[in-house]
Design a protein around this motif. Structure first.
Motif, PDB file in Angstrom:
ATOM      1  N   ILE A  25       0.832  -1.206   0.000  1.00 25.43           N
ATOM      2  CA  ILE A  25       0.000   0.000   0.000  1.00 25.43           C
ATOM      3  C   ILE A  25       0.863   1.251   0.000  1.00 25.43           C
ATOM      4  CG2 ILE A  25      -1.627   1.333   1.433  1.00 25.43           C
ATOM      5  CD1 ILE A  25      -2.985  -1.292   2.146  1.00 25.43           C
ATOM      6  N   GLU A  26       2.001   1.207   0.698  1.00 26.06           N
ATOM      7  CA  GLU A  26       2.904   2.360   0.740  1.00 26.06           C
ATOM      8  C   GLU A  26       3.498   2.682  -0.625  1.00 26.06           C
ATOM      9  OE1 GLU A  26       4.925   3.083   5.045  1.00 26.06           O
ATOM     10  OE2 GLU A  26       5.739   1.415   3.881  1.00 26.06           O
ATOM     11  N   TRP A  31      -2.305   8.510  -5.949  1.00 23.14           N
ATOM     12  CA  TRP A  31      -3.655   8.269  -5.447  1.00 23.14           C
ATOM     13  C   TRP A  31      -3.743   8.822  -4.033  1.00 23.14           C
ATOM     14  CZ3 TRP A  31      -6.034   2.720  -6.367  1.00 23.14           C
ATOM     15  CH2 TRP A  31      -6.552   2.662  -7.674  1.00 23.14           C
ATOM     16  N   SER A  32      -4.903   9.272  -3.645  1.00 27.39           N
ATOM     17  CA  SER A  32      -5.111   9.676  -2.259  1.00 27.39           C
ATOM     18  C   SER A  32      -5.118   8.428  -1.375  1.00 27.39           C
ATOM     19  CB  SER A  32      -6.440  10.421  -2.110  1.00 27.39           C
ATOM     20  OG  SER A  32      -7.537   9.552  -2.381  1.00 27.39           O
ATOM     21  N   GLY A 245     -12.430  11.424  -8.503  1.00 26.96           N
ATOM     22  CA  GLY A 245     -12.331  11.652  -9.937  1.00 26.96           C
ATOM     23  C   GLY A 245     -10.897  11.883 -10.384  1.00 26.96           C
ATOM     24  N   ASP A 246     -10.145  12.675  -9.614  1.00 25.44           N
ATOM     25  CA  ASP A 246      -8.743  12.918  -9.953  1.00 25.44           C
ATOM     26  C   ASP A 246      -7.933  11.632  -9.888  1.00 25.44           C
ATOM     27  OD1 ASP A 246      -9.299  15.594 -10.275  1.00 25.44           O
ATOM     28  OD2 ASP A 246      -8.606  16.168  -8.266  1.00 25.44           O
ATOM     29  N   ASP A 247      -8.219  10.805  -8.875  1.00 23.01           N
ATOM     30  CA  ASP A 247      -7.473   9.554  -8.735  1.00 23.01           C
ATOM     31  C   ASP A 247      -7.728   8.616  -9.902  1.00 23.01           C
ATOM     32  OD1 ASP A 247      -6.425  10.412  -6.327  1.00 23.01           O
ATOM     33  OD2 ASP A 247      -7.915   9.369  -5.102  1.00 23.01           O
ATOM     34  N   VAL A 254      -0.903   3.628 -14.444  1.00 18.87           N
ATOM     35  CA  VAL A 254      -0.859   4.046 -13.040  1.00 18.87           C
ATOM     36  C   VAL A 254      -2.037   3.436 -12.280  1.00 18.87           C
ATOM     37  CG1 VAL A 254      -1.036   6.006 -11.458  1.00 18.87           C
ATOM     38  CG2 VAL A 254       0.367   6.177 -13.522  1.00 18.87           C
ATOM     39  N   ILE A 255      -3.221   3.499 -12.889  1.00 22.48           N
ATOM     40  CA  ILE A 255      -4.410   2.948 -12.232  1.00 22.48           C
ATOM     41  C   ILE A 255      -4.259   1.447 -12.017  1.00 22.48           C
ATOM     42  CG2 ILE A 255      -6.875   2.477 -12.509  1.00 22.48           C
ATOM     43  CD1 ILE A 255      -7.137   5.163 -13.909  1.00 22.48           C
TER      44      ILE A 255
END
Length: 342
Positions: A25-26, A31-32, A245-247, A254-255
């Motif tokens: 996760i780190e 992403w937020s 939305g930005d994420d 990246v996603i």
């Protein structure tokens, strides 16, 4: 005795997974934290509990329909209680730093989650009037000592590192939040205690004893998921600096990478309780309250080991590292005391 040793071993496997789940996760970038946590949670609190239970139960819907609504409600509410503790975890880190915050929070969780269920079940005599109970109490004291030593070593590591320590160090506020986090996080222990009727029903349905606790995770983790998702999506909707939305408008690579990392962390988080169920199945029912103590102390034990393996202690004074190893040895001694109690 072989079964008990295996039970302690499986608890340690689960604790190692718990101590490692945040590593992938780190590595999530761009992403937020809220989006990352929610994606991980979809796997750990929703998809895996439901999928595993669907594979285990011969009649999925009929099984849950046969469980009294009061049992389901208690599991979900205690799961939600755990969810509150999970959300407050981040605030504890903010004001105390990771090592000190984890130490206090897990220390409180260990004591509350281990002692309260037998007291509520009228089994206080087992804790204070039997040899096994007294050995378990000694194990709890030794485990807390080890947690304190490891936490202090981590605190010594963090303080010289400006980027590694808390940016808003506040002992009084941080300790209050850590105690709150510890109390509410122990809801998972209470939920598992409340789930015993469902475990019995799973055994009657032909589920292997090693897996009999897993169907209860659908409601326990479901209750926690509601709290966590409400917090994450609430912040994504209300905080201007972060946006779902930005994420999701990042490049496809990246996603995909972020989703894979978050999912991996979520799967590892679920596995801690998968193996917790295996460990608990090997511990005698009369001493079921030791399961939570083994899991929580193992969490701190492997947290220190994982930190060493990932190089988090590079450049730290040898005194701090020696102190860390002393704490690790003390926690191992606590697990052996509990082994003698069983």
């Amino acid at each position: 005795m072989t079964g008990i040793v295996a039970g302690i071993g499986w608890h340690m496997v689960g604790a190692a997974s718990a101590a490692s789940f945040y590593a992938p996760i780190e590595k999530v970038k761009r992403w937020s934290w809220e989006t990352t946590w929610a994606v991980a949670g979809i796997f750990s609190w929703v998809l895996l509990p439901i999928s595993v239970s669907y594979l285990l139960l011969p009649h999925f819907g009929a099984f849950y329909g046969s469980i009294p609504s009061g049992v389901l409600l208690r599991m979900a509410l205690f799961g939600a209680m755990w969810g509150v503790g999970n959300v407050s975890y981040g605030l504890t880190m903010r004001y105390l730093g990771m090592s000190l915050g984890i130490g206090v929070a897990i220390g409180v969780t260990l004591v509350v989650g281990t002692l309260i269920p037998p007291l509520l079940n009228g089994q206080a005599g087992l804790l204070f009037e039997t040899r096994s109970g007294l050995l378990t109490m000694a194990g709890i004291v030794v485990a807390l000592t080890g947690v304190a030593i490891v936490s202090y070593a981590g605190h010594m590591k963090e303080m010289p590192l400006k980027s590694g320590g808390p940016t808003e160090f506040n002992v009084l506020l941080g300790l209050a939040l850590a105690v709150m986090c510890g109390i509410f996080s122990s809801g998972m222990s209470f939920a598992m205690n409340a789930a015993k009727p469902m475990q019995a029903a799973a055994l009657q349905a032909g589920v292997n004893p090693l897996y009999s606790a897993l169907p209860s995770y659908v409601f326990i983790m479901g209750g926690g998921a509601l709290v966590n998702f409400a917090y994450c999506f609430g912040r994504l909707a209300m905080v201007k600096k972060i946006s779902l939305g930005d994420d999701l408008h990042q490049p496809g690579g990246v996603i995909g990478r972020n989703a894979a990392l978050a999912a991996t962390g979520g799967i590892m988080w679920y596995l801690q309780f998968f193996f917790y169920a295996w460990g608990a199945a090997k511990i005698p029912e009369r001493l079921s309250y030791v399961n939570w103590m083994l899991h929580m102390s193992g969490y701190v034990l492997f947290g220190g080991i994982v930190g060493l393996a990932l190089g988090e202690w590079a450049g730290v004074s040898s005194r701090s590292i020696r102190l860390l190893w002393v704490g690790i040895v003390v926690i191992i001694a606590a697990a052996n005391l509990v082994g003698l109690a069983t």
